[in-house]
Design an enzyme around this catalytic site. Structure first.
Site, PDB file in Angstrom:
ATOM      1  N   ASP A  82      17.489  30.644 -32.112  1.00 41.87           N
ATOM      2  CA  ASP A  82      16.869  31.336 -33.241  1.00 41.87           C
ATOM      3  C   ASP A  82      15.361  31.443 -33.061  1.00 41.87           C
ATOM      4  O   ASP A  82      14.746  30.678 -32.311  1.00 41.87           O
ATOM      5  CB  ASP A  82      17.201  30.642 -34.567  1.00 41.87           C
ATOM      6  N   GLU A 130      17.079  25.908 -35.704  1.00 38.49           N
ATOM      7  CA  GLU A 130      15.972  24.987 -35.474  1.00 38.49           C
ATOM      8  C   GLU A 130      14.750  25.371 -36.270  1.00 38.49           C
ATOM      9  O   GLU A 130      14.065  24.530 -36.827  1.00 38.49           O
ATOM     10  CB  GLU A 130      15.612  24.946 -33.983  1.00 38.49           C
TER      11      GLU A 130
END
Length: 418
Positions: free
Chosen positions: A87, A152
């Site tokens: 991400d 994250e």
């Protein structure tokens, strides 16, 4: 016995265009978090690995966040985890990007795009290395697992801690391809103490303030000013941690354009958000302030929270600071640990320059590995000044060097059977 290290270095040089194109393709997936939909990029990654004969196990953190695990080698005494997150933070105002953030444009020695440094460059290096190992049929004596998580950038609730806490994978060492200095992997991080406090006021007509009503916003401002004194908290730093702090502070003074070295052994204080009031012509009856503080070695985050409450009371603020989000203590993997020693030596070998580990003033997923007793450090290609900013990019030469470091470290840590 075949010299696998020399062969791998030759193959990385020979196939570096594959690595460059892989990084570019990863950057073309606009998987911003939030909202955090990793399904398209995860499918691309699984297809890429499958082409080299590597199967992938999918562990969905939720409907849209897919965590991927692929393993090579043979069960043995050692199991090295390559870790990365897929991400990226949102691109923000697109008009402020000189190159479209999801173009993956290769230009002038860089690959451009949101997440180039944080951390699709690192992910590309890990993917490429694992695929190369499989294609070459390297007989690893231990296991090498690639762990790619989908969450994250918003705290990682469905990423590394979710995977480790459920026992879906473990290892004897881990290497996270998070962005770092080219010569200096990060072997430890400060702790964190996010907290918020809410102040109550007495509403009234705005035209009568300050003679009527009691503004919660004004009271909160007094609290904000008082909390700046958290910087003055004195940590009781153990001798071994003081050694790595001294090394890190020297590193910062020599390499950063501004001397930020004091941040390593002080409590940082960032007033992140303020939400208060109902309407411009009303005296605010409530105000909530969120604070991000980072905790050095020698202090517990609960001590920081206790001091925050004391400072608020001293300022006459009747409220309680409550923790949320990130909170935990400073943590590190000794520079004498095998995995750290190998990474540092291989950086020096690949770059032909001196290398050593340093501490990071922020926090990261590394703390979760340490909570599970897994030695870990971070090393990844990056242009550090562009992380989370506009016009993010990663240097191609750094990308290639990192892949070589990943490969050499895995070969030396795990060994081969022939």
């Amino acid at each position: 016995m075949k010299d696998w290290k020399e062969l791998v270095l030759e193959e990385i040089d020979k196939n570096q265009e594959e690595l460059i194109q892989l990084c570019s393709k990863l950057l073309q997936f606009p998987n911003e978090n939030p909202p955090g939909d990793s399904r398209p990029i995860s499918q691309f990654i699984m297809n890429y690995l499958k082409e080299s004969g590597i199967s992938t196990t999918v562990y969905p953190g939720n409907e849209t966040m897919l965590n991927l695990v692929s393993t090579l080698g043979n069960p043995g005494d050692k199991h090295l985890l390559y870790c990365g997150h897929t991400d990226v933070v949102p691109a923000g105002d697109l008009s402020r990007w000189e190159i479209p953030p999801f173009s993956g444009l290769i230009k002038d020695g860089y690959i451009n795009g949101r997440g180039a440094s944080d951390m699709k460059g690192g992910v590309a290096g890990l993917l490429f290395t694992v695929a190369l190992f499989a294609r070459l049929g390297i007989p690893l004596a231990g296991q090498l697992s690639l762990l790619l998580v989908a969450d994250e950038e918003t705290g990682g609730e469905f990423g590394v801690p979710w995977v480790l806490d459920q026992g879906l994978i473990t290892g004897t060492a881990a290497l996270i391809a998070e962005p770092s200095s080219r010569l200096n992997p990060t072997i430890g991080q400060k702790g964190s103490c996010w907290f918020e406090f809410t102040v109550k006021g007495v509403p009234g007509h705005g035209s009568l303030s300050p003679l009527n009503g009691d503004s919660a916003i004004v009271k909160a401002c007094k609290g904000i000013q008082a909390l700046q004194k958290l910087w003055e908290l004195k940590p009781n730093i153990p001798e071994e941690e003081q050694r790595i702090i001294d090394i890190t502070q020297k590193y910062i003074r020599e390499r950063e354009p501004k001397d930020l070295s004091d941040i390593i052994d002080h409590v940082s204080v960032n007033i992140g958000t303020i939400q208060g009031g109902t309407k411009v012509n009303m005296v605010a009856d409530g105000c909530t302030v969120q604070v991000d503080s980072r905790v050095p070695f020698g202090l517990d985050y609960t001590e920081v929270l206790a001091e925050a409450n004391r400072l608020l009371r001293e300022a006459g603020i009747e409220t309680e600071a409550k923790p949320f989000g990130f909170y935990g203590n400073a943590n590190w993997t000794s520079d004498k640990d095998e995995i750290v020693d190998l990474v540092v030596k291989n950086i020096a070998k690949v770059t032909q320059e001196d290398a050593y580990g340093v501490l990071q003033w922020a926090s990261s997923d590394a703390r979760y590995f340490r909570m599970h007793g897994i030695p870990v450090l971070q090393y990844g290609p990056a242009e550090l000044s562009g992380i989370h900013s506009f016009n993010e990019r990663v240097p191609i030469q750094n990308l290639i060097e990192s892949a070589k470091v990943y490969a050499l470290t895995a070969l030396e840590y795990l060994g081969t059977t022939k």
